[in-house]
Structures are given as structure tokens and as C-alpha cells.
Design a protein around this motif. Structure first.
Motif, short mmCIF file in Angstrom:
data_model
loop_
_atom_site.label_atom_id
_atom_site.label_comp_id
_atom_site.label_asym_id
_atom_site.label_seq_id
_atom_site.Cartn_x
_atom_site.Cartn_y
_atom_site.Cartn_z
N VAL A 137 0.84 -1.20 0.00
CA VAL A 137 0.00 0.00 0.00
C VAL A 137 0.87 1.25 0.00
CG1 VAL A 137 -0.21 -0.07 2.53
CG2 VAL A 137 -1.86 1.23 1.17
N LEU A 138 0.50 2.18 -0.84
CA LEU A 138 1.14 3.49 -0.86
C LEU A 138 0.18 4.49 -0.24
CD1 LEU A 138 3.50 5.28 -1.67
CD2 LEU A 138 2.40 5.62 -3.89
N VAL A 139 0.57 5.05 0.89
CA VAL A 139 -0.26 6.01 1.62
C VAL A 139 0.09 7.41 1.14
CG1 VAL A 139 -0.96 6.86 3.89
CG2 VAL A 139 -0.30 4.45 3.59
N ARG A 140 -0.95 8.19 0.84
CA ARG A 140 -0.74 9.53 0.29
C ARG A 140 -1.47 10.56 1.15
NH1 ARG A 140 -2.72 11.34 -5.79
NH2 ARG A 140 -2.54 13.61 -5.46
N ASP A 141 -0.80 11.66 1.37
CA ASP A 141 -1.38 12.80 2.08
C ASP A 141 -1.19 14.03 1.20
OD1 ASP A 141 -2.47 14.52 3.99
OD2 ASP A 141 -0.58 14.73 5.06
N GLY A 142 -2.16 14.30 0.32
CA GLY A 142 -1.99 15.38 -0.64
C GLY A 142 -0.86 15.07 -1.59
N ARG A 144 2.20 14.47 -0.53
CA ARG A 144 3.20 13.71 0.21
C ARG A 144 2.93 12.21 0.10
NH1 ARG A 144 3.93 15.57 6.22
NH2 ARG A 144 1.76 14.82 6.32
N LEU A 145 4.01 11.43 -0.06
CA LEU A 145 3.93 9.98 -0.12
C LEU A 145 4.66 9.38 1.07
CD1 LEU A 145 4.76 9.38 -3.91
CD2 LEU A 145 2.52 9.82 -2.85
N LEU A 146 4.02 8.41 1.71
CA LEU A 146 4.63 7.73 2.85
C LEU A 146 5.44 6.55 2.34
CD1 LEU A 146 5.12 7.23 5.81
CD2 LEU A 146 2.85 6.18 5.99
N LEU A 147 6.76 6.64 2.48
CA LEU A 147 7.66 5.59 2.02
C LEU A 147 8.52 5.10 3.18
CD1 LEU A 147 8.85 7.24 -1.33
CD2 LEU A 147 7.04 5.53 -1.03
N ALA A 148 8.91 3.85 3.11
CA ALA A 148 9.71 3.27 4.19
C ALA A 148 10.79 2.38 3.60
CB ALA A 148 8.82 2.48 5.14
N ARG A 149 11.76 2.03 4.43
CA ARG A 149 12.80 1.13 3.99
C ARG A 149 13.09 0.06 5.04
NH1 ARG A 149 17.21 1.57 2.06
NH2 ARG A 149 18.48 0.25 3.41
N SER A 150 13.49 -1.09 4.53
CA SER A 150 13.93 -2.20 5.36
C SER A 150 15.44 -2.32 5.23
CB SER A 150 13.25 -3.50 4.90
OG SER A 150 13.92 -4.63 5.40
N SER A 151 16.06 -2.95 6.18
CA SER A 151 17.51 -3.16 6.12
C SER A 151 17.89 -4.08 4.96
CB SER A 151 18.02 -3.74 7.43
OG SER A 151 17.39 -4.99 7.71
N ARG A 152 16.90 -4.79 4.41
CA ARG A 152 17.16 -5.70 3.29
C ARG A 152 17.25 -4.95 1.96
NH1 ARG A 152 13.04 -7.97 6.23
NH2 ARG A 152 11.51 -7.31 4.66
N PHE A 153 16.80 -3.69 1.91
CA PHE A 153 16.81 -2.92 0.67
C PHE A 153 18.23 -2.49 0.30
CE2 PHE A 153 12.22 -1.10 1.16
CZ PHE A 153 11.72 -2.39 1.14
N LYS A 154 18.39 -2.11 -0.97
CA LYS A 154 19.63 -1.47 -1.39
C LYS A 154 19.79 -0.16 -0.62
CE LYS A 154 19.33 -3.10 -6.19
NZ LYS A 154 19.21 -2.65 -7.61
N PRO A 155 21.02 0.29 -0.41
CA PRO A 155 21.23 1.55 0.32
C PRO A 155 20.46 2.71 -0.31
CG PRO A 155 23.30 0.39 0.05
CD PRO A 155 22.29 -0.36 -0.76
N VAL A 157 17.28 3.13 -0.79
CA VAL A 157 16.01 2.84 -1.45
C VAL A 157 14.86 2.82 -0.45
CG1 VAL A 157 14.69 1.09 -2.72
CG2 VAL A 157 17.06 1.57 -3.34
N TYR A 158 13.78 3.50 -0.80
CA TYR A 158 12.54 3.47 -0.03
C TYR A 158 11.43 2.94 -0.92
CZ TYR A 158 14.33 6.30 3.88
OH TYR A 158 15.03 6.75 4.99
N SER A 159 10.42 2.35 -0.28
CA SER A 159 9.33 1.76 -1.06
C SER A 159 8.01 1.92 -0.31
CB SER A 159 9.61 0.28 -1.32
OG SER A 159 8.62 -0.28 -2.16
N ALA A 160 6.94 1.39 -0.91
CA ALA A 160 5.64 1.36 -0.25
C ALA A 160 5.67 0.29 0.85
CB ALA A 160 4.55 1.06 -1.27
N LEU A 161 4.71 0.37 1.75
CA LEU A 161 4.60 -0.60 2.82
C LEU A 161 4.04 -1.92 2.29
CD1 LEU A 161 3.07 1.79 5.48
CD2 LEU A 161 5.45 1.07 5.32
N ALA A 162 4.45 -3.03 2.90
CA ALA A 162 3.99 -4.34 2.43
C ALA A 162 4.04 -5.35 3.56
CB ALA A 162 4.84 -4.81 1.25
N GLY A 163 3.24 -6.40 3.43
CA GLY A 163 3.24 -7.46 4.43
C GLY A 163 2.37 -8.62 3.97
#
Length: 264
Positions: A137-142, A144-155, A157-163
Motif C-alpha cells: 500500500v502506498l499512503v498519500r497525504d496530498g 506527500r507519499l509515505l515511504l519506508a525502507r527495510s535493512s534488506r533494501f539497497k542503500p 532505497v525506499y518503497s511502499a509498505l507491504a506485508g
């Protein structure tokens, strides 16, 4: 006379391809017994109108121009359709390798003809290829986009939330729970975007867009390394184009009227 088939050959989590060649010669082709025992090969379907089989091999055959290639790289080299057929092949090979024995009684299983199922001859248990549904899910506020990163990502890099979806959950319930758990915010106006088979190893990604409905960002310890709001003018590095995450973010940027930056 036997008909030549395409082969997805896998060795040590890489596949054999011919980079730079046309689609009809991107994967090796040969008779059903050319590269592996037909009884051990898995039917994948068709590639360019011709039957396609997959097999795990101890080493790749020495074919001029052939290269051992990570599965992700197939998308860049030959596009989405080639990536899809190679991804399906790897998932089916994993399924066959992981269900050689019955999970109920331990008896060696047999693959059924005409159906993707491994059957136990002793107790009759059927094991079908595993598919693990996961939401994104990509959360949007106007703007603004809410992005996050995991330690498993490339240095960087941010992405949408997932689970992953848990037993008894609907997709919508899973999205709400994952956002609440991973970043501590609430969402509204949840809407479906698209889905993607993701063969790492057996996920089905179901992507959504949602609107921010309240709460302060609080990254989940051990799961989320960092999370923040980003405007189109100050985006971090984004996921590779092979993933639905990139398409999801680009769709939101299109709505805002901004192009996405290149992947790292």
C-alpha cells in the motif's frame, strides 16, 4: 516426431539465457530430452506459442552465447513477459523440490499427469504449488507519499509498505493492520491498484493506494529501518522497475503530475 520446446534451466538460483538476442532465442530450445530427464522436468506452459519446460540442473550446458543470469535480470534483458515465464518456472521448480515427500506421512510423492499436484500414494494427500498473498500500500497525504525502507533494501532505497496476509484476514484488513503495525498511522479510502506474481520465492503481490487518516509515523522496530513523508521534489531512491512497488509509486506521481526519478 518430437516437437522442440523451450527450456528454463536453473542452476544455483540462476537461469540460462542468451542476452542480446531476439525473444524467440532468448531461452534455450531443444527436444524434450535435450537438457534434462523429461520425467523430472516441469511443464511451464508456452513461450511464443511453443511448449516450455523447466528443470534444475547441476551445471548449465555449454551453449555459445549462453549466460547464467539472476531471475531479476531477465526483466531488464528481455521484458516483463520473459520475466513472468521464468518466474513461473522457478516457482514450479521450488514446489517440486519442496514436496518430494508427503507432509502428512513422509511417503515419497508422485507428480500427477495433467495437473499441477504432487500426490502421496500412501495417504492421498495432494500438494499444490504454494502461493503466498501479500499486500502493498502506498499512503498519500496530498502531495506527500509515505515511504519506508527495510535493512534488506539497497542503500538509500525506499518503497511502499507491504506485508503478508495472515490466516482469516481479508486483504483490506491486512492493509490496515500492516500500516498500523509498521508505521503507526491510520488510513482511509483504500482502493485497489494492481497485482503481480513475485517469484521470490512464491508471493502474489496485491497493491493498493490509500489516503492518510491520522497518526504520527512510528517505525516498527526490527522491521522498518526508516519511514517518512516525501514530496515529489525530494524523493529518495525508488525500487527497480521490475517490481509493482515502482509502478504503484509512479502511478501516484502521475496523479500529482510529477515524473519518477531513475532507480539507483
Amino acid at each position: 516426431m518430437e516437437q522442440a520446446v523451450y527450456w528454463i534451466l536453473r542452476c544455483e538460483q540462476q537461469v540460462l539465457v542468451f542476452p542480446g538476442r531476439a525473444a524467440e532465442v532468448f531461452f534455450p530450445a531443444g527436444l524434450p530430452s535435450t537438457f534434462a530427464d523429461p520425467a523430472a522436468a516441469v511443464p511451464v506452459g508456452e513461450w511464443l506459442g511453443r511448449p516450455c519446460q523447466a528443470a534444475d540442473v547441476e551445471c548449465f550446458p555449454d551453449l555459445p552465447g549462453g549466460e547464467a543470469t539472476p531471475l531479476r535480470a531477465v526483466f531488464v534483458l528481455a521484458g516483463g513477459e520473459a520475466f513472468a515465464v521464468a518466474g513461473r518456472a522457478t516457482q514450479l521448480l521450488d514446489w517440486q523440490a519442496n514436496h518430494r515427500f508427503c507432509g502428512r506421512c513422509g511417503t515419497p510423492t508422485l507428480r500427477l499427469d495433467g495437473e499441477l499436484a504432487m500426490r502421496c500414494p500412501a495417504c492421498g494427500l495432494l500438494a499444490y504449488p504454494r502461493i503466498s498473498p501479500a499486500v502493498m500500500v502506498l499512503v498519500r497525504d496530498g502531495r506527500r507519499l509515505l515511504l519506508a525502507r527495510s535493512s534488506r533494501f539497497k542503500p538509500g532505497v525506499y518503497s511502499a509498505l507491504a506485508g503478508f496476509v495472515e490466516p482469516g484476514e481479508t486483504l483490506e484488513q491486512c492493509v490496515i493492520r500492516e500500516v498500523r503495525e509498521e508505521v503507526g498511522v491510520e488510513i482511509a479510502n483504500l482502493r485497489y491498484f494492481a497485482s503481480q506474481s513475485w517469484p521470490f520465492p512464491d508471493s502474489l503481490m496485491i497493491a493498493f493506494l490509500a489516503d492518510y487518516a491520522g497518526g504520527a509515523i512510528a517505525p516498527q522496530q526490527g522491521e522498518i529501518e526508516a519511514a517518512d513523508w516525501f514530496t515529489p521534489e525530494a524523493l529518495p531512491f525508488l525500487p527497480d522497475p521490475v517490481s509493482i512497488a515502482r509502478r504503484l509509486i509512479e502511478a501516484a506521481l502521475d496523479e500529482i503530475g510529477t515524473a519518477a526519478p531513475a532507480a539507483p
